[in-house]
Design a protein around this motif. Structure first.
Motif, mmCIF file in Angstrom:
data_model
loop_
_atom_site.group_PDB
_atom_site.id
_atom_site.type_symbol
_atom_site.label_atom_id
_atom_site.label_comp_id
_atom_site.label_asym_id
_atom_site.label_seq_id
_atom_site.Cartn_x
_atom_site.Cartn_y
_atom_site.Cartn_z
ATOM 1 N N VAL A 1 -10.988 9.162 -1.907
ATOM 2 C CA VAL A 1 -9.924 8.642 -0.955
ATOM 3 C C VAL A 1 -9.078 8.004 -1.702
ATOM 4 C CG1 VAL A 1 -9.011 7.804 1.538
ATOM 5 C CG2 VAL A 1 -12.183 8.633 1.016
ATOM 6 N N TRP A 2 -9.416 6.598 -1.951
ATOM 7 C CA TRP A 2 -8.134 5.893 -1.850
ATOM 8 C C TRP A 2 -6.942 7.145 -3.795
ATOM 9 C CZ3 TRP A 2 -5.782 2.429 0.006
ATOM 10 C CH2 TRP A 2 -6.260 2.262 0.503
ATOM 11 N N ASN A 3 -7.656 7.714 -4.216
ATOM 12 C CA ASN A 3 -7.458 8.387 -5.157
ATOM 13 C C ASN A 3 -6.432 9.566 -4.711
ATOM 14 O OD1 ASN A 3 -7.793 7.386 -7.525
ATOM 15 N ND2 ASN A 3 -9.183 8.491 -7.875
ATOM 16 N N GLY A 4 -6.105 10.089 -3.824
ATOM 17 C CA GLY A 4 -6.474 11.041 -3.026
ATOM 18 C C GLY A 4 -4.684 11.187 -2.313
ATOM 19 N N ILE B 1 6.389 3.196 3.460
ATOM 20 C CA ILE B 1 5.197 4.289 3.538
ATOM 21 C C ILE B 1 4.287 3.593 3.804
ATOM 22 C CG2 ILE B 1 5.446 5.924 3.328
ATOM 23 C CD1 ILE B 1 8.093 6.412 3.627
ATOM 24 N N LYS B 2 4.292 3.389 1.740
ATOM 25 C CA LYS B 2 3.359 2.447 1.251
ATOM 26 C C LYS B 2 2.309 1.838 1.362
ATOM 27 C CE LYS B 2 4.596 4.231 -2.681
ATOM 28 N NZ LYS B 2 5.468 3.611 -4.843
ATOM 29 N N ARG B 3 2.874 0.495 2.347
ATOM 30 C CA ARG B 3 2.538 -0.236 3.052
ATOM 31 C C ARG B 3 1.489 0.335 4.340
ATOM 32 N NH1 ARG B 3 6.952 -4.627 3.240
ATOM 33 N NH2 ARG B 3 7.301 -5.685 1.189
ATOM 34 N N LEU B 4 2.019 1.218 5.176
ATOM 35 C CA LEU B 4 1.498 2.004 6.272
ATOM 36 C C LEU B 4 0.215 2.719 5.828
ATOM 37 C CD1 LEU B 4 1.506 3.453 9.196
ATOM 38 C CD2 LEU B 4 3.179 4.683 8.374
ATOM 39 N N ALA B 5 0.995 3.731 5.102
ATOM 40 C CA ALA B 5 -0.564 4.596 4.599
ATOM 41 C C ALA B 5 -2.382 3.235 4.177
ATOM 42 C CB ALA B 5 -0.368 5.167 2.987
ATOM 43 N N THR C 1 -5.713 3.705 5.223
ATOM 44 C CA THR C 1 -6.453 3.794 4.604
ATOM 45 C C THR C 1 -7.857 3.116 5.068
ATOM 46 O OG1 THR C 1 -4.816 4.695 3.077
ATOM 47 C CG2 THR C 1 -7.261 4.468 2.007
ATOM 48 N N ILE C 2 -7.361 1.824 4.969
ATOM 49 C CA ILE C 2 -8.666 0.806 4.967
ATOM 50 C C ILE C 2 -9.268 1.327 6.521
ATOM 51 C CG2 ILE C 2 -8.659 -1.368 5.903
ATOM 52 C CD1 ILE C 2 -8.530 -1.031 2.472
ATOM 53 N N TYR C 3 -8.118 1.179 8.436
ATOM 54 C CA TYR C 3 -8.911 1.394 8.805
ATOM 55 C C TYR C 3 -9.172 2.703 9.177
ATOM 56 C CZ TYR C 3 -9.365 3.030 13.924
ATOM 57 O OH TYR C 3 -9.262 3.296 14.520
ATOM 58 N N ASN C 4 -9.263 4.095 8.080
ATOM 59 C CA ASN C 4 -10.343 5.337 8.737
ATOM 60 C C ASN C 4 -11.183 4.775 7.871
ATOM 61 O OD1 ASN C 4 -8.971 7.648 10.188
ATOM 62 N ND2 ASN C 4 -6.616 6.142 8.931
ATOM 63 N N ILE C 5 -11.559 3.881 6.448
ATOM 64 C CA ILE C 5 -12.834 3.965 5.898
ATOM 65 C C ILE C 5 -13.462 3.612 6.419
ATOM 66 C CG2 ILE C 5 -13.276 2.724 3.551
ATOM 67 C CD1 ILE C 5 -10.929 3.305 1.920
ATOM 68 N N LEU D 1 -11.025 13.310 5.655
ATOM 69 C CA LEU D 1 -10.972 11.558 5.701
ATOM 70 C C LEU D 1 -9.059 11.488 5.596
ATOM 71 C CD1 LEU D 1 -11.937 8.830 6.651
ATOM 72 C CD2 LEU D 1 -11.824 8.347 4.683
ATOM 73 N N ILE D 2 -8.724 11.965 4.124
ATOM 74 C CA ILE D 2 -7.338 12.379 3.784
ATOM 75 C C ILE D 2 -6.197 12.936 4.253
ATOM 76 C CG2 ILE D 2 -5.862 12.801 1.778
ATOM 77 C CD1 ILE D 2 -8.140 12.464 -0.139
ATOM 78 N N LYS D 3 -7.247 13.829 5.124
ATOM 79 C CA LYS D 3 -6.460 14.493 6.593
ATOM 80 C C LYS D 3 -6.092 13.986 7.592
ATOM 81 C CE LYS D 3 -5.854 18.446 9.391
ATOM 82 N NZ LYS D 3 -6.658 19.493 9.265
ATOM 83 N N ALA D 4 -7.009 13.250 8.124
ATOM 84 C CA ALA D 4 -7.027 12.173 8.823
ATOM 85 C C ALA D 4 -5.732 10.730 8.550
ATOM 86 C CB ALA D 4 -7.941 11.513 9.199
ATOM 87 N N ILE D 5 -5.908 10.439 7.234
ATOM 88 C CA ILE D 5 -4.852 9.714 6.878
ATOM 89 C C ILE D 5 -3.009 10.061 6.896
ATOM 90 C CG2 ILE D 5 -3.989 7.847 5.639
ATOM 91 C CD1 ILE D 5 -6.848 7.913 4.445
ATOM 92 N N LYS D 6 -3.540 11.500 6.745
ATOM 93 C CA LYS D 6 -1.698 11.718 6.014
ATOM 94 C C LYS D 6 -1.227 11.815 8.017
ATOM 95 C CE LYS D 6 -2.525 13.945 2.233
ATOM 96 N NZ LYS D 6 -2.162 15.484 1.294
#
Length: 214
Positions: A136-139, A157-161, A165-169, A188-193
């Motif tokens: 997930v992190w790599n994606g 934006i990077k902080r936001l992502a 990511t932490i939340y969705n994991i 999961l990557i799609k949900a984070i996006k």
């Protein structure tokens, strides 16, 4: 008398005492600050020591001027409050991961359900060492070009992502344990996006930030 089980949702009435109204007002403030009732409950649980709430720890967690509140990444203004809260708990190692529950005798076994291996779940494993989480992190890092330097809006934006990511994991972990619902790495990557774009589309960042993300 109000049933204590209803405390999290009860509303104050015109005839209620001043003290009760202030208590409800304080509850609503904390709920709004943390992004929901469940988040507040989790925070209170994290402040327990020997079956008693450490009021100093709870106060420091909620007061606006606390050290953690000033952390640019955790409390980035773009973040969903619930994302920031889970991120804060993760940094403090206060999430109720299976290793902590096992030590307390609440559960009898400890196994990460994300990578489905014979590996014990801990904060570090769940978010950093787990094969599923790593994918997930790599994606997300590939999506945001983390190898490229970025300032201003790009950094925000990077902080936001990161917090998304932490939340969705963590959310995926809970869904697998409590609901037996499973999502793939791609889902999961799609949900984070989606979370990231939803926030950005309702923000006032300059157009160049959107163009960079696209």
């Amino acid at each position: 008398m109000v049933n204590i089980g209803d405390f999290w949702h009860v509303k104050s009435k015109a005839g209620d005492s001043w003290l009760w109204k202030q208590l409800i007002k304080s509850r609503d403030y904390a709920v709004n600050l943390l992004g929901g009732v469940e988040n507040l409950k989790n925070l209170i649980s994290s402040c327990y020591v020997n079956s008693k709430v450490r009021l100093s720890a709870l106060y420091n967690a909620l007061k606006p001027g606390s050290k953690v509140d000033r952390h640019d990444t955790v409390w980035e203004k773009l973040n969903y409050p619930k994302h920031s809260f889970i991120m804060w708990l993760a940094i403090q190692d206060k999430l109720l991961t299976q290793d902590r529950l096992h030590k307390r005798g609440i559960i009898q076994s400890n196994q990460c359900l994300l990578c489905e291996g014979a590996v014990a779940e801990s904060r570090n494993h769940l978010f950093f060492d787990c094969n599923f989480s790593n994918c997930v992190w790599n994606g997300i890092m590939e999506w945001l070009k983390f190898k490229l330097r970025g300032k201003g809006s790009k950094q925000r934006i990077k902080r936001l992502a990161l917090t998304a990511t932490i939340y969705n994991i963590w959310r995926e972990r809970n869904a697998r344990i409590f609901k037996e619902e499973f999502r793939s790495v791609e889902q999961l990557i799609k949900a984070i996006k989606v979370d990231t774009w939803t926030i950005l589309l309702n923000s006032s960042l300059p157009d160049e930030a959107y163009n960079w993300l696209l």
